[in-house]
Motif scaffolding. Structure first.
Motif, PDB file in Angstrom:
ATOM      1  N   ASP A 211      -5.811  -8.822  -1.212  1.00 62.30           N
ATOM      2  CA  ASP A 211      -7.110  -9.497  -1.235  1.00 62.30           C
ATOM      3  C   ASP A 211      -7.862  -9.293  -2.543  1.00 62.30           C
ATOM      4  OD1 ASP A 211      -7.416  -6.823  -0.739  1.00 62.30           O
ATOM      5  OD2 ASP A 211      -8.981  -7.050   0.781  1.00 62.30           O
ATOM      6  N   LYS A 212      -7.370  -8.375  -3.393  1.00 64.30           N
ATOM      7  CA  LYS A 212      -7.975  -8.180  -4.711  1.00 64.30           C
ATOM      8  C   LYS A 212      -7.207  -8.908  -5.814  1.00 64.30           C
ATOM      9  CE  LYS A 212      -9.907  -3.649  -3.524  1.00 64.30           C
ATOM     10  NZ  LYS A 212      -9.928  -2.197  -3.870  1.00 64.30           N
ATOM     11  N   GLY A 213      -6.143  -9.610  -5.417  1.00 63.74           N
ATOM     12  CA  GLY A 213      -5.359 -10.367  -6.388  1.00 63.74           C
ATOM     13  C   GLY A 213      -4.246  -9.584  -7.050  1.00 63.74           C
ATOM     14  N   ASN A 214      -3.999  -8.361  -6.579  1.00 63.89           N
ATOM     15  CA  ASN A 214      -2.949  -7.536  -7.174  1.00 63.89           C
ATOM     16  C   ASN A 214      -1.589  -7.856  -6.557  1.00 63.89           C
ATOM     17  OD1 ASN A 214      -4.845  -5.971  -8.740  1.00 63.89           O
ATOM     18  ND2 ASN A 214      -5.406  -4.930  -6.832  1.00 63.89           N
ATOM     19  N   PRO A 215      -0.525  -7.921  -7.361  1.00 64.52           N
ATOM     20  CA  PRO A 215       0.814  -8.180  -6.817  1.00 64.52           C
ATOM     21  C   PRO A 215       1.270  -7.015  -5.938  1.00 64.52           C
ATOM     22  CG  PRO A 215       0.765  -8.453  -9.213  1.00 64.52           C
ATOM     23  CD  PRO A 215      -0.504  -7.764  -8.823  1.00 64.52           C
ATOM     24  N   ILE A 216       1.827  -7.335  -4.770  1.00 64.48           N
ATOM     25  CA  ILE A 216       2.359  -6.291  -3.898  1.00 64.48           C
ATOM     26  C   ILE A 216       3.829  -6.532  -3.550  1.00 64.48           C
ATOM     27  CG2 ILE A 216       0.123  -5.656  -2.935  1.00 64.48           C
ATOM     28  CD1 ILE A 216       0.687  -7.360  -0.522  1.00 64.48           C
ATOM     29  N   SER A 217       4.295  -7.764  -3.742  1.00 70.89           N
ATOM     30  CA  SER A 217       5.704  -8.081  -3.492  1.00 70.89           C
ATOM     31  C   SER A 217       6.060  -9.308  -4.322  1.00 70.89           C
ATOM     32  CB  SER A 217       5.936  -8.355  -2.003  1.00 70.89           C
ATOM     33  OG  SER A 217       7.310  -8.595  -1.739  1.00 70.89           O
ATOM     34  N   TRP A 218       7.282  -9.319  -4.899  1.00 74.12           N
ATOM     35  CA  TRP A 218       7.604 -10.423  -5.798  1.00 74.12           C
ATOM     36  C   TRP A 218       9.103 -10.553  -6.026  1.00 74.12           C
ATOM     37  CZ3 TRP A 218       5.009  -5.966  -7.425  1.00 74.12           C
ATOM     38  CH2 TRP A 218       5.774  -5.061  -8.172  1.00 74.12           C
ATOM     39  N   THR A 232       8.990  -4.756  -3.565  1.00 70.60           N
ATOM     40  CA  THR A 232       7.736  -4.601  -2.832  1.00 70.60           C
ATOM     41  C   THR A 232       7.215  -3.191  -3.069  1.00 70.60           C
ATOM     42  OG1 THR A 232       8.437  -6.148  -1.102  1.00 70.60           O
ATOM     43  CG2 THR A 232       6.620  -4.667  -0.569  1.00 70.60           C
ATOM     44  N   LEU A 233       5.956  -3.055  -3.394  1.00 73.12           N
ATOM     45  CA  LEU A 233       5.377  -1.728  -3.611  1.00 73.12           C
ATOM     46  C   LEU A 233       5.585  -0.870  -2.359  1.00 73.12           C
ATOM     47  CD1 LEU A 233       2.019  -2.656  -5.402  1.00 73.12           C
ATOM     48  CD2 LEU A 233       4.152  -1.865  -6.448  1.00 73.12           C
ATOM     49  N   PRO A 234       5.934   0.405  -2.534  1.00 69.29           N
ATOM     50  CA  PRO A 234       6.290   1.265  -1.394  1.00 69.29           C
ATOM     51  C   PRO A 234       5.276   1.257  -0.256  1.00 69.29           C
ATOM     52  CG  PRO A 234       6.788   2.384  -3.447  1.00 69.29           C
ATOM     53  CD  PRO A 234       6.078   1.113  -3.824  1.00 69.29           C
ATOM     54  N   GLU A 235       3.994   1.244  -0.583  1.00 67.71           N
ATOM     55  CA  GLU A 235       2.966   1.311   0.461  1.00 67.71           C
ATOM     56  C   GLU A 235       2.818   0.008   1.241  1.00 67.71           C
ATOM     57  OE1 GLU A 235       0.759   0.669  -3.534  1.00 67.71           O
ATOM     58  OE2 GLU A 235       2.591   1.641  -2.774  1.00 67.71           O
ATOM     59  N   HIS A 236       3.517  -1.041   0.813  1.00 70.41           N
ATOM     60  CA  HIS A 236       3.416  -2.339   1.492  1.00 70.41           C
ATOM     61  C   HIS A 236       4.746  -2.781   2.104  1.00 70.41           C
ATOM     62  CE1 HIS A 236      -0.680  -3.204   0.126  1.00 70.41           C
ATOM     63  NE2 HIS A 236      -0.331  -2.703  -1.046  1.00 70.41           N
ATOM     64  N   ARG A 237       5.687  -1.873   2.216  1.00 71.08           N
ATOM     65  CA  ARG A 237       6.997  -2.232   2.750  1.00 71.08           C
ATOM     66  C   ARG A 237       6.996  -2.283   4.280  1.00 71.08           C
ATOM     67  NH1 ARG A 237      10.495   1.394  -1.635  1.00 71.08           N
ATOM     68  NH2 ARG A 237       9.940   0.070  -3.419  1.00 71.08           N
ATOM     69  N   ARG A 238       8.056  -2.898   4.818  1.00 75.07           N
ATOM     70  CA  ARG A 238       8.248  -3.048   6.263  1.00 75.07           C
ATOM     71  C   ARG A 238       7.156  -3.910   6.893  1.00 75.07           C
ATOM     72  NH1 ARG A 238      12.285   0.164   7.795  1.00 75.07           N
ATOM     73  NH2 ARG A 238      11.795  -0.184   9.989  1.00 75.07           N
TER      74      ARG A 238
END
Length: 298
Positions: A211-218, A232-238
């Protein structure tokens, strides 16, 4: 040696290479990009035309280069006769042996490694071999609607899970290059940063942002039309992001007529599991990336 510069001949070559799948996959992807604007400034070298026996794609000499940048100084190879490939390697001015470079192939051309190694040894180059699994997903047109529905359902489920702070499905920008360089197993250096910036500028990509516009998965696409650096950044996996990104990028490539191909390391069990879940076909080969370093840079 002939450099194919005629647009008509390059279109004919693209069609011819398609009949040699999957061995020709890397060269085919490079030629497709050349025939669609050539954003990475590539060119094609053949031993003869039209009855070619070996094809090499390389960076145009006019393109800006860095002698340490094996990411951009990359050659893709397809041959019908390994002797023709060897002759091209031995010819003057086909390969720039004064640079750190890489040679890519699908791993289905069994003699490529030995021939490349022999020529590299004769020129006193250090050879590093990187091998990956090679996957290919060629969905039929009749499945496109099903893919669209699946992507939509995945996005809805991700939004619901986030409970209000809905992710945004978009594409990468050059401002994201530093993050990608830091998180890529092949990255972490100046050459890779420039390479990623170029890929983002030239080829299709998909990105989920918070929601802040930062990439979390690509995931993005390289000069050989290969899907790469799915992360995918570790904190956003699964949370389903990787699947959403992979399907969306695959559909984007298919809509432009490209085959969907990718490489995955043996120890990347999460990506292998994801690809199997997506019913990707794992080819019976080991994708080869040969990195060659002149003595002056070793």
């Amino acid at each position: 040696m002939l450099v194919l510069s005629c647009s008509t001949k390059l279109l004919i070559l693209e069609k011819m290479l398609k009949s040699y799948f999957p061995e020709s996959l890397k060269v085919y992807g490079a030629v497709m990009n050349m025939n669609r604007g050539n954003p990475f400034q590539k060119e094609v070298v053949v031993d003869s035309w039209p009855d070619f026996k070996a094809v090499i794609t390389r960076r145009q000499k006019e393109a800006e280069t860095d002698n340490l940048d094996h990411y951009s100084n990359a050659y893709a190879v397809f041959y019908k006769d390994v002797r023709a490939y060897q002759h091209l390697l031995e010819e003057h001015d086909v390969i720039n042996w004064d640079q750190v470079l890489q040679i890519q192939d699908t791993g289905l051309q069994s003699e490529l490694h030995d021939v490349s190694k022999a020529v590299a040894n004769s020129k006193l180059l250090l050879l590093q071999i990187i091998q990956n699994n090679l996957s290919l997903s060629q969905k039929k047109k009749k499945q496109k609607t099903k893919n669209t529905i699946l992507i939509s359902l995945l996005f809805e489920s991700v939004q619901e899970e986030k409970k209000g702070s809905a992710p945004r499905l978009t594409y990468l920008s050059v401002a994201d290059a530093d993050l990608l360089n830091r998180t890529w197993s092949r990255g972490g250096n100046e050459q890779c940063l420039r390479y990623i910036t170029k890929l983002i500028s030239c080829f299709p990509s998909v990105c989920v942002r918070d929601d802040k516009g930062n990439p979390i998965s690509w995931s993005l696409t390289d000069q050989f039309a290969t899907m790469c650096h799915g992360y995918t950044l570790p904190e956003h996996r699964r949370k389903g992001y990787s699947k959403l990104v992979a399907l969306t990028l695959a559909r984007k490539l298919q809509s432009r007529g490209f085959p969907c191909q990718g490489n995955v390391l043996d120890d990347n069990t999460a990506s292998i599991s994801l690809l199997k879940n997506l019913r990707a076909e794992f080819l019976p080969c080991r994708f080869h990336r040969l990195i060659l370093t002149p003595a002056a840079f070793s």
